[in-house]
Design a protein around this motif. Structure first.
Motif, PDB file in Angstrom:
ATOM      1  N   SER A 140      51.734  27.111  29.779  1.00  0.00           N
ATOM      2  CA  SER A 140      53.151  26.831  30.015  1.00  0.00           C
ATOM      3  C   SER A 140      53.556  27.343  31.388  1.00  0.00           C
ATOM      4  O   SER A 140      52.920  28.230  31.983  1.00  0.00           O
ATOM      5  N   TRP A 141      54.633  26.795  31.908  1.00  0.00           N
ATOM      6  CA  TRP A 141      55.197  27.232  33.190  1.00  0.00           C
ATOM      7  C   TRP A 141      55.567  28.716  33.115  1.00  0.00           C
ATOM      8  O   TRP A 141      55.298  29.484  34.039  1.00  0.00           O
ATOM      9  N   THR A 142      56.167  29.132  31.997  1.00  0.00           N
ATOM     10  CA  THR A 142      56.570  30.524  31.846  1.00  0.00           C
ATOM     11  C   THR A 142      55.367  31.452  31.893  1.00  0.00           C
ATOM     12  O   THR A 142      55.380  32.476  32.594  1.00  0.00           O
ATOM     13  N   ALA A 143      54.316  31.129  31.154  1.00  0.00           N
ATOM     14  CA  ALA A 143      53.127  31.977  31.145  1.00  0.00           C
ATOM     15  C   ALA A 143      52.478  32.034  32.524  1.00  0.00           C
ATOM     16  O   ALA A 143      52.057  33.103  32.989  1.00  0.00           O
ATOM     17  N   ARG A 144      52.392  30.893  33.184  1.00  0.00           N
ATOM     18  CA  ARG A 144      51.792  30.882  34.525  1.00  0.00           C
ATOM     19  C   ARG A 144      52.595  31.753  35.484  1.00  0.00           C
ATOM     20  O   ARG A 144      52.029  32.498  36.298  1.00  0.00           O
ATOM     21  N   ASN A 145      53.919  31.670  35.397  1.00  0.00           N
ATOM     22  CA  ASN A 145      54.752  32.486  36.277  1.00  0.00           C
ATOM     23  C   ASN A 145      54.605  33.976  35.983  1.00  0.00           C
ATOM     24  O   ASN A 145      54.558  34.800  36.902  1.00  0.00           O
ATOM     25  N   VAL A 146      54.571  34.348  34.703  1.00  0.00           N
ATOM     26  CA  VAL A 146      54.405  35.758  34.356  1.00  0.00           C
ATOM     27  C   VAL A 146      53.073  36.276  34.882  1.00  0.00           C
ATOM     28  O   VAL A 146      52.986  37.386  35.428  1.00  0.00           O
ATOM     29  N   ASN A 147      52.034  35.480  34.751  1.00  0.00           N
ATOM     30  CA  ASN A 147      50.730  35.902  35.251  1.00  0.00           C
ATOM     31  C   ASN A 147      50.717  36.005  36.770  1.00  0.00           C
ATOM     32  O   ASN A 147      50.122  36.931  37.334  1.00  0.00           O
ATOM     33  N   ARG A 148      51.379  35.081  37.447  1.00  0.00           N
ATOM     34  CA  ARG A 148      51.480  35.173  38.903  1.00  0.00           C
ATOM     35  C   ARG A 148      52.249  36.427  39.311  1.00  0.00           C
ATOM     36  O   ARG A 148      51.905  37.093  40.291  1.00  0.00           O
TER      37      ARG A 148
END
Length: 322
Positions: free
Chosen positions: A194-202
């Protein structure tokens, strides 16, 4: 010192209210604009925004319905407690909540109420997700399930995922988990792609990369901020910045909230989320006394139904209901 369950609940909502109030004047500003105006924003001046009022409203749903909460319960509460008291434009409400009210007035039912207005990606659910983590303390999956029920009325897609991530993270923080474990719990209740998960990981990578170019605020903005979009209430962005601030603050309330507020963008929401996580982890006594003194009963500027209620009383009610 041992932190009680009640102390964590009170710390969570007090930290949220403090973050909301601290971040309010920095909303929609850049870190550079904040630095030019305040140096480093550290002191509360005035009350919070719709973040605190919607959090109180969400908590009231849980107190009444508990684990049996349904989308129909939430929609009925909007129709009976919010819509009749809205006289003209709704002051201070986010896109997703405004859209939901318009949809409900048209006779739509959830989940269409959270879809038709096309602002479902808003961070309106994430900002009010903390009570679900308190209520389902130690069970991130149940916290995420409950907040999604609420979110189905006003949000869709990434907006719901942002709420799930925050609720799951708060549920873990309520057990005294480390900041890294708390963020991992938030990620565990949303899809990896998900966009949210990718952003949190970034954002986590930006926090952990001391060799990166520029300061940490610049790295975080480069990692997750959608600069070409004219608004700042994107759930994937706000949740990632809030989680990053919480990590940078080492889980301590003051530093987590101050870092979040000084990152700008949707600063009231990001600081509120960071404050909720840190407050749940450290407890009421960890919220700076000078901030706690500034948090009084809400005025109901956005939601008149919440006027006169204090987040500490709401936290106690949530604990009694579990």
């Amino acid at each position: 010192m041992t932190v009680t369950h009640r102390g964590r609940a009170r710390g969570c909502l007090l930290g949220l209210a403090a973050g909301d109030a601290l971040g309010r004047p920095a909303e929609n500003l850049s870190p550079e604009q904040i630095a030019a105006r305040w140096g480093r924003l550290t002191e509360i001046d005035g009350g919070g925004t719709d973040d605190t009022e919607y959090t109180i409203f969400a908590a009231s749903l849980l107190v009444r319905h508990g684990h049996a909460l349904t989308p129909q319960d939430v929609a009925l509460a909007y129709r009976q407690e919010i819509i009749p008291l809205v006289d003209g434009p709704m002051k201070g409400a986010g896109f997703s909540e405004l859209g939901a009210i318009q949809a409900l007035r048209r006779g739509l039912e959830p989940p269409l109420t959270g879809q038709w207005h096309r602002h479902g990606w808003s961070d309106g659910l994430a900002m009010r997700a903390a009570p679900y983590g308190i209520f389902a303390a130690g069970d991130p999956g149940e916290a995420a399930r409950l907040v999604e029920i609420d979110g189905s009325v006003s949000n869709a897609g990434e907006g719901i995922l942002g709420g799930r991530a925050v609720a799951g993270a708060v549920a873990a923080a309520m057990t005294g988990a480390s900041p890294q474990e708390v963020v991992a719990a938030g990620l565990a209740v949303i899809p990896e792609d998900s966009w949210t998960a990718r952003n949190v990981n970034r954002a986590r990578e930006a926090v952990l990369d001391p060799a990166g170019s520029g300061g940490v605020a610049a790295r975080l903005h480069e990692a997750v901020v959608v600069r070409h979009y004219p608004w700042t209430d994107l759930a994937p962005e706000a949740v990632a910045l809030a989680f990053a601030a919480y990590l940078l603050g080492g889980g301590e309330v003051e530093e987590s909230v101050v870092v979040a507020a000084n990152l700008g963008r949707d600063a009231d929401t990001t600081a509120a989320i960071a404050g909720a996580l840190a407050g749940a982890g450290r407890g009421e006594a960890a919220v700076p006394e000078r901030w706690a003194r500034q948090i009084g009963p809400v005025e109901g500027r956005c939601l008149p139904v919440t006027a006169g209620r204090h987040v500490l009383d709401v936290a106690d009610q949530l604990v009694e209901g579990t």
